[in-house]
Design a protein around this motif. Sequence first.
Motif, PDB file in Angstrom:
ATOM      1  N   ILE A  84      35.553   5.721  -6.535  1.00 45.25           N
ATOM      2  CA  ILE A  84      36.559   5.520  -7.058  1.00 45.25           C
ATOM      3  C   ILE A  84      36.532   3.530  -7.083  1.00 45.25           C
ATOM      4  O   ILE A  84      36.756   3.758  -6.130  1.00 45.25           O
ATOM      5  N   ARG A  85      36.655   3.022  -8.734  1.00 45.18           N
ATOM      6  CA  ARG A  85      36.851   1.413  -8.678  1.00 45.18           C
ATOM      7  C   ARG A  85      37.580   1.058  -9.309  1.00 45.18           C
ATOM      8  O   ARG A  85      37.784   1.326 -10.418  1.00 45.18           O
ATOM      9  N   LEU A  86      37.948   0.062  -8.637  1.00 41.18           N
ATOM     10  CA  LEU A  86      39.307  -1.441 -10.536  1.00 41.18           C
ATOM     11  C   LEU A  86      37.673  -2.073 -10.705  1.00 41.18           C
ATOM     12  O   LEU A  86      37.097  -2.974  -9.431  1.00 41.18           O
ATOM     13  N   GLY A  87      37.527  -1.876 -12.259  1.00 42.09           N
ATOM     14  CA  GLY A  87      36.882  -3.201 -12.495  1.00 42.09           C
ATOM     15  C   GLY A  87      37.212  -3.712 -13.552  1.00 42.09           C
ATOM     16  O   GLY A  87      37.284  -2.960 -14.711  1.00 42.09           O
ATOM     17  N   SER A  88      37.358  -4.907 -13.831  1.00 40.36           N
ATOM     18  CA  SER A  88      37.533  -5.544 -15.306  1.00 40.36           C
ATOM     19  C   SER A  88      37.816  -7.092 -15.108  1.00 40.36           C
ATOM     20  O   SER A  88      37.439  -7.384 -14.037  1.00 40.36           O
ATOM     21  N   THR A 142      43.349  -3.420 -18.039  1.00 41.36           N
ATOM     22  CA  THR A 142      43.173  -2.853 -16.351  1.00 41.36           C
ATOM     23  C   THR A 142      41.820  -1.340 -16.699  1.00 41.36           C
ATOM     24  O   THR A 142      42.325  -1.268 -17.841  1.00 41.36           O
ATOM     25  N   LEU A 143      41.206  -1.386 -15.690  1.00 44.82           N
ATOM     26  CA  LEU A 143      40.098  -0.881 -15.990  1.00 44.82           C
ATOM     27  C   LEU A 143      39.358  -0.087 -14.814  1.00 44.82           C
ATOM     28  O   LEU A 143      39.243  -0.258 -13.455  1.00 44.82           O
ATOM     29  N   PHE A 144      39.166   1.386 -14.730  1.00 47.33           N
ATOM     30  CA  PHE A 144      39.602   2.785 -13.767  1.00 47.33           C
ATOM     31  C   PHE A 144      38.198   2.951 -13.649  1.00 47.33           C
ATOM     32  O   PHE A 144      37.851   3.879 -15.327  1.00 47.33           O
ATOM     33  N   ILE A 145      37.322   3.690 -13.049  1.00 48.00           N
ATOM     34  CA  ILE A 145      35.893   3.891 -13.522  1.00 48.00           C
ATOM     35  C   ILE A 145      35.839   4.963 -11.998  1.00 48.00           C
ATOM     36  O   ILE A 145      35.854   4.922 -10.818  1.00 48.00           O
ATOM     37  N   VAL A 146      35.793   6.026 -12.364  1.00 53.62           N
ATOM     38  CA  VAL A 146      35.669   7.101 -11.387  1.00 53.62           C
ATOM     39  C   VAL A 146      34.073   7.417 -11.850  1.00 53.62           C
ATOM     40  O   VAL A 146      33.659   8.135 -12.912  1.00 53.62           O
ATOM     41  N   GLU A 147      32.728   7.853 -10.732  1.00 57.06           N
ATOM     42  CA  GLU A 147      31.855   8.841 -10.717  1.00 57.06           C
ATOM     43  C   GLU A 147      32.400  10.088  -9.820  1.00 57.06           C
ATOM     44  O   GLU A 147      32.482   9.994  -8.008  1.00 57.06           O
ATOM     45  N   ILE A 148      31.227  11.326 -10.529  1.00 53.64           N
ATOM     46  CA  ILE A 148      31.862  12.002  -9.051  1.00 53.64           C
ATOM     47  C   ILE A 148      30.612  13.019  -9.839  1.00 53.64           C
ATOM     48  O   ILE A 148      29.876  13.174 -10.905  1.00 53.64           O
ATOM     49  N   PRO A 149      30.270  13.933  -8.842  1.00 57.19           N
ATOM     50  CA  PRO A 149      29.126  14.640  -9.057  1.00 57.19           C
ATOM     51  C   PRO A 149      29.195  16.145 -10.088  1.00 57.19           C
ATOM     52  O   PRO A 149      30.289  16.447 -10.211  1.00 57.19           O
ATOM     53  N   LEU A 150      28.253  16.300 -11.504  1.00 57.56           N
ATOM     54  CA  LEU A 150      28.698  17.346 -12.005  1.00 57.56           C
ATOM     55  C   LEU A 150      29.105  18.878 -11.442  1.00 57.56           C
ATOM     56  O   LEU A 150      29.404  19.571 -11.836  1.00 57.56           O
ATOM     57  N   ASP A 151      27.634  19.170 -10.599  1.00 57.02           N
ATOM     58  CA  ASP A 151      27.810  20.436  -9.433  1.00 57.02           C
ATOM     59  C   ASP A 151      28.619  19.932  -8.492  1.00 57.02           C
ATOM     60  O   ASP A 151      27.499  19.166  -7.131  1.00 57.02           O
ATOM     61  N   LEU A 152      29.236  20.856  -7.714  1.00 57.30           N
ATOM     62  CA  LEU A 152      30.031  20.413  -6.176  1.00 57.30           C
ATOM     63  C   LEU A 152      29.127  22.241  -5.815  1.00 57.30           C
ATOM     64  O   LEU A 152      30.203  22.118  -4.324  1.00 57.30           O
ATOM     65  N   SER A 153      28.287  22.572  -6.105  1.00 59.23           N
ATOM     66  CA  SER A 153      27.545  23.760  -4.861  1.00 59.23           C
ATOM     67  C   SER A 153      27.621  23.455  -3.849  1.00 59.23           C
ATOM     68  O   SER A 153      27.619  22.352  -3.585  1.00 59.23           O
ATOM     69  N   ALA A 154      27.216  24.868  -3.109  1.00 64.92           N
ATOM     70  CA  ALA A 154      27.327  24.434  -1.617  1.00 64.92           C
ATOM     71  C   ALA A 154      25.974  22.993  -1.418  1.00 64.92           C
ATOM     72  O   ALA A 154      25.311  23.084  -0.537  1.00 64.92           O
ATOM     73  N   GLU A 155      24.860  24.383  -2.141  1.00 64.55           N
ATOM     74  CA  GLU A 155      23.435  23.126  -1.870  1.00 64.55           C
ATOM     75  C   GLU A 155      22.784  22.150  -2.142  1.00 64.55           C
ATOM     76  O   GLU A 155      22.380  21.686  -1.849  1.00 64.55           O
ATOM     77  N   LYS A 156      23.819  21.606  -3.016  1.00 71.18           N
ATOM     78  CA  LYS A 156      23.781  20.774  -4.156  1.00 71.18           C
ATOM     79  C   LYS A 156      25.444  19.230  -3.053  1.00 71.18           C
ATOM     80  O   LYS A 156      24.763  17.769  -3.708  1.00 71.18           O
ATOM     81  N   SER A 157      26.067  19.591  -2.801  1.00 70.37           N
ATOM     82  CA  SER A 157      27.228  18.873  -2.820  1.00 70.37           C
ATOM     83  C   SER A 157      26.589  17.743  -1.241  1.00 70.37           C
ATOM     84  O   SER A 157      26.933  16.531  -2.014  1.00 70.37           O
ATOM     85  N   ASP A 158      26.342  18.005  -0.602  1.00 67.95           N
ATOM     86  CA  ASP A 158      25.765  17.468   0.255  1.00 67.95           C
ATOM     87  C   ASP A 158      24.621  16.267   0.563  1.00 67.95           C
ATOM     88  O   ASP A 158      24.993  15.153   0.317  1.00 67.95           O
ATOM     89  N   SER A 159      23.691  16.269  -1.003  1.00 67.64           N
ATOM     90  CA  SER A 159      22.648  16.033  -0.907  1.00 67.64           C
ATOM     91  C   SER A 159      23.247  14.006  -2.261  1.00 67.64           C
ATOM     92  O   SER A 159      23.299  13.317  -2.306  1.00 67.64           O
ATOM     93  N   ILE A 160      24.016  14.971  -2.814  1.00 73.24           N
ATOM     94  CA  ILE A 160      24.948  14.069  -3.846  1.00 73.24           C
ATOM     95  C   ILE A 160      25.467  13.436  -3.326  1.00 73.24           C
ATOM     96  O   ILE A 160      26.161  12.205  -3.520  1.00 73.24           O
ATOM     97  N   ALA A 161      26.055  13.949  -2.090  1.00 68.90           N
ATOM     98  CA  ALA A 161      27.687  13.340  -1.317  1.00 68.90           C
ATOM     99  C   ALA A 161      26.658  11.694  -0.602  1.00 68.90           C
ATOM    100  O   ALA A 161      26.861  10.635  -0.900  1.00 68.90           O
ATOM    101  N   ALA A 162      25.311  12.550  -0.297  1.00 74.51           N
ATOM    102  CA  ALA A 162      25.239  10.952   0.643  1.00 74.51           C
ATOM    103  C   ALA A 162      24.754   9.804  -0.272  1.00 74.51           C
ATOM    104  O   ALA A 162      24.229   8.673  -0.241  1.00 74.51           O
ATOM    105  N   LYS A 163      24.074  10.692  -1.907  1.00 72.89           N
ATOM    106  CA  LYS A 163      23.731   9.554  -2.655  1.00 72.89           C
ATOM    107  C   LYS A 163      24.630   8.484  -2.843  1.00 72.89           C
ATOM    108  O   LYS A 163      24.722   7.926  -3.332  1.00 72.89           O
ATOM    109  N   ILE A 164      25.913   9.487  -3.305  1.00 77.07           N
ATOM    110  CA  ILE A 164      26.703   7.710  -3.348  1.00 77.07           C
ATOM    111  C   ILE A 164      27.605   7.398  -2.369  1.00 77.07           C
ATOM    112  O   ILE A 164      27.450   5.986  -2.536  1.00 77.07           O
ATOM    113  N   SER A 165      27.512   7.442  -1.455  1.00 70.27           N
ATOM    114  CA  SER A 165      27.970   6.599  -0.055  1.00 70.27           C
ATOM    115  C   SER A 165      26.890   5.793   0.046  1.00 70.27           C
ATOM    116  O   SER A 165      27.559   4.701   0.140  1.00 70.27           O
ATOM    117  N   SER A 166      25.320   6.341  -0.172  1.00 70.47           N
ATOM    118  CA  SER A 166      24.529   4.469   0.372  1.00 70.47           C
ATOM    119  C   SER A 166      25.078   4.172  -0.910  1.00 70.47           C
ATOM    120  O   SER A 166      24.279   2.821  -0.556  1.00 70.47           O
TER     121      SER A 166
END
Length: 676
Positions: free
Chosen positions: A637-641, A652-676
């Motif tokens: 989540i970030r504030l951008g304006s 005021t502009l808030f931007i939220v980006e989250i994975p579409l699928d938080l199933s067990a086999e996908k959450s780790d790889s998606i979270a790694a992509k976000i953190s990078s």
Amino acid sequence: MDHKHFFSWGVDASTSLIGSYDPLLVLLSYIVAAIAGFCALNIINFIRTKVGSNHYLLKVCGGAILGLGVWSMHFMGMLAFSLPIPVFYDLTITLISILPAIFAAIVVLHNISKPDISYTNIIFTALLLALGIASMHFIGMSAMSMQAYMSHDVVFVSLSVLTSWFLAVTTLLIKSRRIGIFNLSGRGIDILAGLFFGFSVATMHYLAMAATLFFPDNTIHTSGIDNHAIGYGIIISVVLLMALLMAVLFYKQKIKQLLELASTHHKRVIETIDNMQDGFVLSDENGIVILVNTKFIKTFAHSDPKFVGVGENIASMYQRIATLYFEFSNDAERMQVLELINHSRDHSISLKVQTKDGGWWLLRQNKTFAKSLIQTWTDITEQTSQEQELIAAKNTAFESIENLKSTQDELVEAKKMASLASVVTGVAHELNTPLGVGITALSSIKDIIENLQKTINSGKLTKSKLDNNLDSIYKFESLAMSNFERVANLIQQFRYISVDQQMEDKLKFQLDKSFLKMMPIWQQVAKKQNISINTDIPTNITLFSYENAIFQVLTSFVTNSLEHAFAGQSDGEIHISAQVDKQMLRLTYSDNGCGVNTKIVSTIFDPFVTTNRNAGAMGLGLHISYNLVHQLLKGKIRLGSDKNSQSKIKQTLFIVEIPLDLSAEKSDSIAAKISS
């Protein structure tokens, strides 16, 4: 149609028919045979430069040309011969007669095109050619239809074949350069060989004709085509041969020009290779060294061209060079390197070799289309030194990174402790006032009750005093209750500072349908301030995530806008949109309120950050939203304006980006992509 032929010894020729020859046609028949021989023998030059299917196609074409020349010479010779009776020819036999000549010519071209043909093979090939000519002659003679029968003298027939054989041997010896006459070369040899071939065919024909006697026989029935038709066929054959002669001469000149051009390019290539900065070795498909350049000789042969062994086996050359120049840690390494160099002809290799003077050389080896082997030796001493320096620098960098990671971990721990201290301080600050007020109120109630008890014991309690004391107790009780309720509310919000991921189950839901459920609640709250809420949510977005957490974050944004952005305003607009990009949901929330104070932009997601504390705001809403997005929803989540020139952010502009699928086999790889 009747055919009568006899082979006999010493036949009485007194009753035979007397024939005559046209000298011009006789000469022309010889010229036709010579032209055919010249063309066919020149095709050998083309055959030797071709491989594969073209090789055999040229042999067949050359054999057809040579056979056509022999056939044309025979029937032109027959046109030159006249008898006092009409002569006709069987068309089928006439056409069949060309086949033995073509077959023999193909075999001749096949044998003579070999670069190392032996004398025995030449003699055998010439015999086959003579027999092919003779077979063509007698089959052609059998096509004659006339009121006479033929008798062939065996001695003269044998002499004609032997003479033709001898001249054919001479022809092949000249063509294969086994006989040198007048120091001829190139086209001169081809012309001389063509002339001898013409003699071979013409001699066989006219000697065989001399061995043939024609005896009249009125009982023989005649039919077939006459000399005029044969003449037309011969004219066509001669035209074809002349056209072929012109084509052969043209292409031979063209080939000569191409060879001269190739020779020029060859010299340029050799000069280029010799001036290369890399060592160069070329060997043929048998591993014999063909060419080495100056750089290779200077580097590995004491500048002595004889040392590298041009013409010897490449394995022997490298055995010698490896002993004198290459540096190996042990014999096993030496054997391995030589094995790669000498026995890797079928694939490309790239190999580093160290020399005894401390230098490094890169060997690159490739196989050509002609199965030759090209090897280049590049001096990479400086490059190798730089690589070693880079490796050392890389190792140092890795050590620095490890130290940095360790320091970073320590900083993270320190930040956690500092954040914990900040939270504890904030909690203590927020709870201190309501708890203090509540305790004071309870203490006052206690004092009132103790004074009331003393008054009752003394018997001086009046109704007015009781009413006054009860009224005070009620006021202090209300004050204590309101402050304790504030404490309870604070504690309830503190629960969300650390997100418990088990607070709800993940589920699959349609985003647009969930918005339809939440919109009436938000609109009812915003309606009081005349604030409109607009959404742009596609209908095809499906999530597997925490639905309540997503809308808790959005509700926090709406509440924040109503309490801060639109404070004191009677109208305004909130806009929420969604879009999908690479399995990520992007939610954009904006309002056109008063904006965000730039002083809190960098700390807006920290706990207890608020500009409206006087109105009872605690500054935990956005902090809780931040924790929900990062910890539970595995997003960011970030504030951008845009900023204006003053101290406010005008939208005021808030931007939220989250994975579409938080199933067990996908959450780790998606979270790694976000953190990078």
